[in-house]
Scaffold this motif. Structure first.
Motif, PDB file in Angstrom:
ATOM      1  N   ILE A 256       0.827  -1.212   0.000  1.00 61.06           N
ATOM      2  CA  ILE A 256       0.000   0.000   0.000  1.00 61.06           C
ATOM      3  C   ILE A 256       0.860   1.261   0.000  1.00 61.06           C
ATOM      4  CG2 ILE A 256      -1.619   1.338   1.405  1.00 61.06           C
ATOM      5  CD1 ILE A 256      -2.882  -1.349   2.212  1.00 61.06           C
ATOM      6  N   PHE A 257       1.873   1.302   0.851  1.00 62.36           N
ATOM      7  CA  PHE A 257       2.724   2.491   0.905  1.00 62.36           C
ATOM      8  C   PHE A 257       3.404   2.760  -0.434  1.00 62.36           C
ATOM      9  CE2 PHE A 257       3.405   2.296   5.779  1.00 62.36           C
ATOM     10  CZ  PHE A 257       2.333   3.156   5.974  1.00 62.36           C
ATOM     11  N   TYR A 258       3.905   1.714  -1.065  1.00 65.03           N
ATOM     12  CA  TYR A 258       4.591   1.924  -2.345  1.00 65.03           C
ATOM     13  C   TYR A 258       3.613   2.436  -3.393  1.00 65.03           C
ATOM     14  CZ  TYR A 258       7.584   1.280  -6.395  1.00 65.03           C
ATOM     15  OH  TYR A 258       8.314   1.510  -7.531  1.00 65.03           O
ATOM     16  N   GLU A 259       2.459   1.796  -3.460  1.00 68.02           N
ATOM     17  CA  GLU A 259       1.472   2.186  -4.469  1.00 68.02           C
ATOM     18  C   GLU A 259       0.997   3.625  -4.266  1.00 68.02           C
ATOM     19  OE1 GLU A 259       0.019   0.884  -7.127  1.00 68.02           O
ATOM     20  OE2 GLU A 259       1.142  -0.998  -7.151  1.00 68.02           O
TER      21      GLU A 259
ATOM     22  N   ASP B 268       1.531   9.117  -5.501  1.00 66.33           N
ATOM     23  CA  ASP B 268       1.767  10.436  -4.913  1.00 66.33           C
ATOM     24  C   ASP B 268       3.246  10.513  -4.548  1.00 66.33           C
ATOM     25  OD1 ASP B 268       1.564  12.872  -3.744  1.00 66.33           O
ATOM     26  OD2 ASP B 268       0.034  12.312  -2.278  1.00 66.33           O
ATOM     27  N   SER B 269       4.023  11.200  -5.329  1.00 60.13           N
ATOM     28  CA  SER B 269       5.486  11.184  -5.173  1.00 60.13           C
ATOM     29  C   SER B 269       5.920  11.958  -3.928  1.00 60.13           C
ATOM     30  CB  SER B 269       6.158  11.761  -6.419  1.00 60.13           C
ATOM     31  OG  SER B 269       5.854  10.992  -7.548  1.00 60.13           O
ATOM     32  N   VAL B 270       5.897  11.252  -2.782  1.00 60.15           N
ATOM     33  CA  VAL B 270       6.281  11.844  -1.511  1.00 60.15           C
ATOM     34  C   VAL B 270       7.596  11.250  -1.013  1.00 60.15           C
ATOM     35  CG1 VAL B 270       5.601  12.186   0.903  1.00 60.15           C
ATOM     36  CG2 VAL B 270       3.863  12.245  -0.913  1.00 60.15           C
ATOM     37  N   PHE B 271       7.729   9.942  -1.159  1.00 61.81           N
ATOM     38  CA  PHE B 271       8.910   9.230  -0.681  1.00 61.81           C
ATOM     39  C   PHE B 271       9.645   8.573  -1.849  1.00 61.81           C
ATOM     40  CE2 PHE B 271       6.084   9.344   2.956  1.00 61.81           C
ATOM     41  CZ  PHE B 271       6.933   9.557   4.039  1.00 61.81           C
TER      42      PHE B 271
END
Length: 477
Positions: free
Chosen positions: A339-342, A348-351
């Protein structure tokens, strides 16, 4: 009519090497069937595994092949587990001592790890541990964590008595040579500097653990709280630690490989039977109180990019609740389908990267979320994005993703148990946890976890008041 290639795998005993690994990595996408097929069927039906033309695949999961073992306890308290495998020319001796950094005193930390080094510096009757072992084709190593110190030897079966001799002699007594202490002290201090002080983000757990934990010894890492504890260690300190923890009643010996139960017990009695057991005089380990308010820490250093670390208290290693938390971490942050990667890396380019994992400790541990921010993203914004994802997990966690992480967990166990040394270590650790048969039962525990279990675990753990957050700022930004 479609032609299928049948990829057959027996849990715990691979019939076709490499198939499940490729399945997990996504190289093939088979339909999974829970079936029971006889070995004779598999032997008489040849299948084309990988051809130039893609073929639909069926992955047949056969009934688990249990890790067989017998258990015994010597009069001196040494727990002995024998695992026979006549299909290997090797034998593994795995000796687990029930001592890790959680058993240390707050003003004398890093001793469990220091002892991992000292145990290779010579014993009462053996000046050099490695030389006689290598002379007969043996190999060895060790590791320390918060809960245990584990030593293991792999050796040709015909030379196994050398391994018994060496392990028993250093359990009997170390050499306590002052020169050895000074040499290993320098090695450990240098490791402390290289891995924890001079490496980008290396001091994260030196900073974060004492905030996340207020009472429990997990508040310091295995390397220790600070270098001075190792610098100031005396020979009396070393002898006291050895006498408190290194004895038969505080150890679990696994003998695995091409050896009979009778022979394994005969050698164990011969080499370990005369070592005196000692009653445990360990003080109780403080219980960590419930965290009822959010904790926060901010540091700045010369690191490549800003990073966020968030820890949540979670259940200890034994029981279904642990596996619910472990699978929750996989759903959140294991691999590119998480989920975090997706949501926060791809969409959403945050990390630049964002992962989740559990510390896996015996006593209640931590579920950790950590990631590096992309340039220009504010810390608070990135933190809020994580919170937003957590707040809508009931909409993001799908049955398909849950099944995938459960399959990955099962595959990890399958491949671990192919290796003899991993089976030996698994038996020792399961025994340490309180039930040796967990090595055979935990897979079913994992498989029983449902989407609803994971969502309930998330609601119980991923609360702001149960969280400690570290903002690790880059001085270059």
């Amino acid at each position: 009519m479609l032609n299928y290639q049948v990829l057959a795998v027996r849990t715990g005993n691979l019939l076709i090497h490499g198939v499940l690994k490729n399945f997990v990595k996504g190289k093939i996408s088979p339909e999974i069937l829970d079936m029971s097929l006889s070995t004779s069927f598999l032997k008489t039906n040849r299948y084309k595994l990988f051809g130039e033309t893609p073929v639909p695949s069926i992955l047949v999961i056969l009934p688990p092949s249990m890790v067989n073992y017998t258990e015994h306890t010597l009069p001196n308290g040494l727990k002995v587990i024998v695992h026979e495998d006549q299909n290997t020319p090797l034998i593994c001796l795995n000796l687990l001592y029930k001592v890790g950094s959680r058993n240390e005193k707050p003003h004398k930390t890093g001793f469990a790890h220091l002892f991992e080094h000292l145990m290779f510096g010579g014993s009462k009757n053996v000046e050099n541990f490695d030389e006689p072992l290598q002379a007969v084709g043996g190999d060895n190593n060790a590791f320390t964590n918060t809960d245990i110190t584990n030593y293991y030897i792999t050796i040709p079966a015909e030379n196994v008595e050398t391994a018994f001799w060496l392990e028993s002699d250093r359990m009997l007594s170390l050499s306590f040579d002052p020169e050895v202490l000074e040499v290993q002290r320098k090695v450990v201090i240098e490791e402390f500097k290289q891995r924890y002080l001079n490496q980008p983000y290396g001091d994260v757990w030196l900073k974060l653990r004492p905030v996340a934990y207020q009472k429990h010894p997990y508040q310091w890492p295995t390397i220790g709280k600070e270098i001075s504890h190792i610098e100031e260690a005396t020979m009396d300190d070393v002898k006291d630690f050895f006498q408190s923890h290194y004895n038969p009643s505080n150890a679990i010996l696994v003998v695995a490989g091409n050896i009979t139960e009778e022979k394994a017990l005969e050698l164990t009695e011969k080499w370990f039977g005369q070592i005196a057991g000692k009653p445990s005089n360990l003080n109780g380990i403080p219980k960590e109180p419930t965290q009822n308010e959010a904790r926060f820490l901010e540091i700045e250093a010369n690191v490549p990019s800003n990073a966020i670390y968030k820890t949540y208290h979670m259940p200890g290693r034994v029981g279904k609740a642990y596996h619910e938390a472990d699978l929750l971490s996989d759903v959140l942050g294991r691999g590119k389908s998480s989920i975090f990667y997706e949501e926060l890396v791809k969409k959403d380019s945050v990390f630049s990267n964002l992962s989740a994992y559990v510390t896996g400790s015996y006593d209640p541990g931590l579920l950790v979320i950590s990631g590096h921010l992309l340039p220009g993203v504010e810390m608070k914004v990135a933190d809020e994005k994580i919170q937003q994802i957590i707040s809508k997990l009931d909409m993001l966690i799908e049955d398909e993703l849950v099944e995938k992480v459960k399959n990955q967990a099962e595959a990890t166990t399958v491949f671990a148990e192919v290796d003899l040394l991993n089976r030996a270590m698994g038996l020792a650790y399961a025994s340490f946890l309180g039930d040796t048969n967990l090595i055979n039962e935990e897979i079913e525990m994992v498989k029983s976890v449902t989407k609803e279990d994971i969502l309930r675990a998330a609601s119980q753990m991923l609360r702001p008041e149960n969280c400690t957050t570290l903002y690790y700022k880059s001085s270059n930004n």
